[in-house]
Design a protein around this motif. Structure first.
Motif, PDB file in Angstrom:
ATOM      1  N   ALA A 170       0.776  -1.329  -0.042  1.00 14.44           N
ATOM      2  CA  ALA A 170      -0.069  -0.214  -0.036  1.00 14.44           C
ATOM      3  C   ALA A 170       0.882   1.436   0.055  1.00 14.44           C
ATOM      4  N   LEU A 171       2.102   1.285   0.690  1.00 18.57           N
ATOM      5  CA  LEU A 171       2.684   2.451   0.818  1.00 18.57           C
ATOM      6  C   LEU A 171       3.603   2.898  -0.573  1.00 18.57           C
ATOM      7  N   GLU A 172       3.924   1.742  -1.245  1.00 15.23           N
ATOM      8  CA  GLU A 172       4.407   1.898  -2.530  1.00 15.23           C
ATOM      9  C   GLU A 172       3.532   2.262  -3.440  1.00 15.23           C
ATOM     10  N   ALA A 173       2.354   1.716  -3.455  1.00 11.51           N
ATOM     11  CA  ALA A 173       1.113   1.871  -4.464  1.00 11.51           C
ATOM     12  C   ALA A 173       0.781   3.725  -4.226  1.00 11.51           C
ATOM     13  N   SER A 174       1.034   4.067  -3.015  1.00 10.05           N
ATOM     14  CA  SER A 174       0.698   5.523  -2.677  1.00 10.05           C
ATOM     15  C   SER A 174       1.456   6.471  -3.223  1.00 10.05           C
ATOM     16  N   GLY A 175       2.811   6.132  -3.876  1.00  7.90           N
ATOM     17  CA  GLY A 175       3.913   6.886  -4.346  1.00  7.90           C
ATOM     18  C   GLY A 175       4.697   7.565  -3.283  1.00  7.90           C
ATOM     19  N   TRP A 176       4.532   7.212  -1.970  1.00 10.54           N
ATOM     20  CA  TRP A 176       5.336   7.936  -1.012  1.00 10.54           C
ATOM     21  C   TRP A 176       6.546   7.395  -0.982  1.00 10.54           C
ATOM     22  N   VAL A 177       6.997   6.195  -1.477  1.00  3.56           N
ATOM     23  CA  VAL A 177       8.207   5.523  -1.382  1.00  3.56           C
ATOM     24  C   VAL A 177       9.084   6.426  -2.254  1.00  3.56           C
ATOM     25  N   GLN A 178       8.408   6.534  -3.385  1.00  2.00           N
ATOM     26  CA  GLN A 178       9.139   7.330  -4.590  1.00  2.00           C
ATOM     27  C   GLN A 178       9.375   8.559  -4.218  1.00  2.00           C
ATOM     28  N   ARG A 179       8.203   9.186  -3.637  1.00  4.26           N
ATOM     29  CA  ARG A 179       8.302  10.870  -3.413  1.00  4.26           C
ATOM     30  C   ARG A 179       7.436  11.191  -2.355  1.00  4.26           C
ATOM     31  N   PRO A 180       7.929  11.376  -1.107  1.00  3.27           N
ATOM     32  CA  PRO A 180       7.311  11.962   0.024  1.00  3.27           C
ATOM     33  C   PRO A 180       7.473  13.604  -0.130  1.00  3.27           C
ATOM     34  N   LEU A 181       6.250  14.066   0.249  1.00  3.84           N
ATOM     35  CA  LEU A 181       6.172  15.506  -0.065  1.00  3.84           C
ATOM     36  C   LEU A 181       6.474  16.197   1.260  1.00  3.84           C
ATOM     37  N   LEU A 182       6.233  15.823   2.378  1.00  2.53           N
ATOM     38  CA  LEU A 182       6.179  16.618   3.595  1.00  2.53           C
ATOM     39  C   LEU A 182       7.479  16.275   4.487  1.00  2.53           C
ATOM     40  N   ALA A 183       8.098  17.208   4.867  1.00  6.42           N
ATOM     41  CA  ALA A 183       9.480  17.041   5.560  1.00  6.42           C
ATOM     42  C   ALA A 183       9.076  16.445   7.041  1.00  6.42           C
ATOM     43  N   ASP A 184       8.032  16.765   7.558  1.00 10.82           N
ATOM     44  CA  ASP A 184       7.555  16.597   9.054  1.00 10.82           C
ATOM     45  C   ASP A 184       8.848  17.129  10.089  1.00 10.82           C
ATOM     46  N   ARG A 185       8.853  16.636  11.179  1.00  4.97           N
ATOM     47  CA  ARG A 185       9.690  17.042  12.297  1.00  4.97           C
ATOM     48  C   ARG A 185      11.194  17.106  11.932  1.00  4.97           C
ATOM     49  N   THR A 186      11.965  18.255  11.792  1.00  6.52           N
ATOM     50  CA  THR A 186      13.087  18.161  11.833  1.00  6.52           C
ATOM     51  C   THR A 186      13.946  19.094  12.760  1.00  6.52           C
ATOM     52  N   GLY A 187      14.570  18.556  13.536  1.00 13.52           N
ATOM     53  CA  GLY A 187      15.282  19.192  14.888  1.00 13.52           C
ATOM     54  C   GLY A 187      14.363  19.815  15.710  1.00 13.52           C
ATOM     55  N   GLU A 188      14.297  21.179  15.994  1.00  8.94           N
ATOM     56  CA  GLU A 188      13.497  21.736  17.035  1.00  8.94           C
ATOM     57  C   GLU A 188      12.352  22.347  16.152  1.00  8.94           C
ATOM     58  N   ILE A 202      -2.374   6.677   1.320  1.00  9.28           N
ATOM     59  CA  ILE A 202      -2.672   5.025   1.260  1.00  9.28           C
ATOM     60  C   ILE A 202      -4.057   4.970   1.105  1.00  9.28           C
ATOM     61  N   ARG A 203      -5.038   5.660   1.672  1.00 12.87           N
ATOM     62  CA  ARG A 203      -6.397   5.612   1.566  1.00 12.87           C
ATOM     63  C   ARG A 203      -6.740   6.229   0.036  1.00 12.87           C
ATOM     64  N   GLY A 204      -5.965   7.186  -0.380  1.00 11.45           N
ATOM     65  CA  GLY A 204      -6.256   7.659  -1.601  1.00 11.45           C
ATOM     66  C   GLY A 204      -6.007   6.494  -2.792  1.00 11.45           C
ATOM     67  N   ALA A 205      -4.954   5.372  -2.439  1.00 12.15           N
ATOM     68  CA  ALA A 205      -4.608   4.422  -3.223  1.00 12.15           C
ATOM     69  C   ALA A 205      -5.753   3.402  -3.283  1.00 12.15           C
ATOM     70  N   GLY A 206      -6.868   3.420  -2.317  1.00  9.05           N
ATOM     71  CA  GLY A 206      -7.644   2.519  -2.240  1.00  9.05           C
ATOM     72  C   GLY A 206      -7.703   1.419  -1.100  1.00  9.05           C
ATOM     73  N   TYR A 207      -6.639   1.635  -0.227  1.00  8.71           N
ATOM     74  CA  TYR A 207      -6.661   0.713   0.830  1.00  8.71           C
ATOM     75  C   TYR A 207      -7.384   1.267   2.165  1.00  8.71           C
ATOM     76  N   GLN A 208      -7.748   0.288   2.988  1.00 10.72           N
ATOM     77  CA  GLN A 208      -8.454   0.518   4.161  1.00 10.72           C
ATOM     78  C   GLN A 208      -7.658   0.846   5.470  1.00 10.72           C
ATOM     79  N   LEU A 209      -7.622   1.707   6.430  1.00 10.43           N
ATOM     80  CA  LEU A 209      -7.061   1.858   7.568  1.00 10.43           C
ATOM     81  C   LEU A 209      -7.859   1.353   8.796  1.00 10.43           C
ATOM     82  N   TRP A 210      -7.368   0.543   9.648  1.00 11.99           N
ATOM     83  CA  TRP A 210      -8.244  -0.102  10.820  1.00 11.99           C
ATOM     84  C   TRP A 210      -7.541  -0.020  12.009  1.00 11.99           C
TER      85      TRP A 210
END
Length: 275
Positions: A170-188, A202-210
């Motif tokens: 699911a993570l690969e199908a979402s495209g995140w592994v190829q190109r994450p877009l947000l840097a998230d927390r860095t240092g402070e 992952i949801r956008g790629a058609g997978y459910q979250l439980w």
């Protein structure tokens, strides 16, 4: 069905917290039909992190424990490096300030076995205040990844980052592994949203979250993360993260997105100021 799970722990200069986290993993109960291992991604530590990992590896009580050093700072680069270094079918992202219940691994195996087609799972996240929780924080558990949807397994539209378990496919199908877009927390910097990006893609790629209520972890919150200033900065960062996440699926014009984004930032900051 044998489930293969890799636990990825991203850490930077928090050797004592990492030591507690690894101790919780060392005492996991026997898990049926699940093969698991642990990868520590050291994101530029200069403290005793390497010695802590080596000490636990020498004891041999944590399956497949290994570590690697990622020089690019930030939670997203660290997570991405971890994902690329494992071929496990399921990947658990556990923070160094999380403490897992002794049956967390076994419980996650049960959840995956019940919903093998899912794209991701999250368990119950309980806030562990190291110092007494100030009154102004009592309604802000969501800022610290609190997650509790009751006693029954159910489908969710989002997962908190602490303890989220994602299906590699699911993570690969979402495209995140190829190109994450947000840097998230860095240092402070407290801008967040990388975990939200992952699960929403992952949801956008058609997978459910439980939600898997049997998987319990405690998120340790030290006193320095309970000040009014920290809460204001964190909510401001969450607002900026929410604005960036909205951009991923925004169907309107740039001008309308800008207006919405500014509103999100004011909303999150306003919630903190009201306290």
């Amino acid at each position: 069905m044998t489930i293969v799970l890799e636990v990825i722990i991203c850490t930077c200069n928090r050797a004592s917290e990492l030591d507690r986290m690894l101790a919780a993993l060392a005492f996991q109960s026997q898990a049926k039909d699940i093969v698991w291992s642990v990868l520590v991604v050291d994101n530029g530590s200069t403290d005793a992190t390497a010695r802590v990992v080596e000490s636990w590896r020498a004891r041999g009580s944590i399956p497949g424990l290994r570590s690697l050093f990622e020089t690019q700072r930030g939670l997203t680069p660290a997570r991405l490096r971890g994902v690329r270094e494992t071929d496990a079918e399921w990947i658990a992202f556990v923070d160094d300030d999380n403490l897992l219940a002794t049956d967390w691994i076994a419980g996650m195996g049960q959840a995956v076995a019940a919903r093998p087609e899912a794209g991701g799972f999250g368990g119950r996240v309980i806030i562990d205040w190291i110092s007494p929780c100030p009154d102004y924080l009592k309604n802000f558990g969501w800022c610290f990844a609190e997650q509790d949807h009751g006693a029954e397994m159910c489908e969710l539209d989002n997962l908190t980052g602490a303890g989220m378990v994602l299906r590699r496919e699911a993570l690969e199908a979402s495209g995140w592994v190829q190109r994450p877009l947000l840097a998230d927390r860095t240092g402070e910097r407290l801008i967040s949203g990388g975990d939200v990006e992952m699960v929403q893609r992952i949801r956008g790629a058609g997978y459910q979250l439980w939600y898997a209520p049997q998987c319990i972890l405690w998120h340790r919150i030290p006193a320095e993360r309970t000040t009014r200033r920290y809460m204001l900065l964190m909510n401001y960062g969450l607002g900026k993260g929410a604005a960036a996440i909205n951009a991923l699926g925004w169907v309107g014009t740039y001008e309308t997105w800008t207006f919405n984004a500014k509103g999100n930032i004011r909303l999150f900051a306003g919630r903190a100021l009201q306290r």
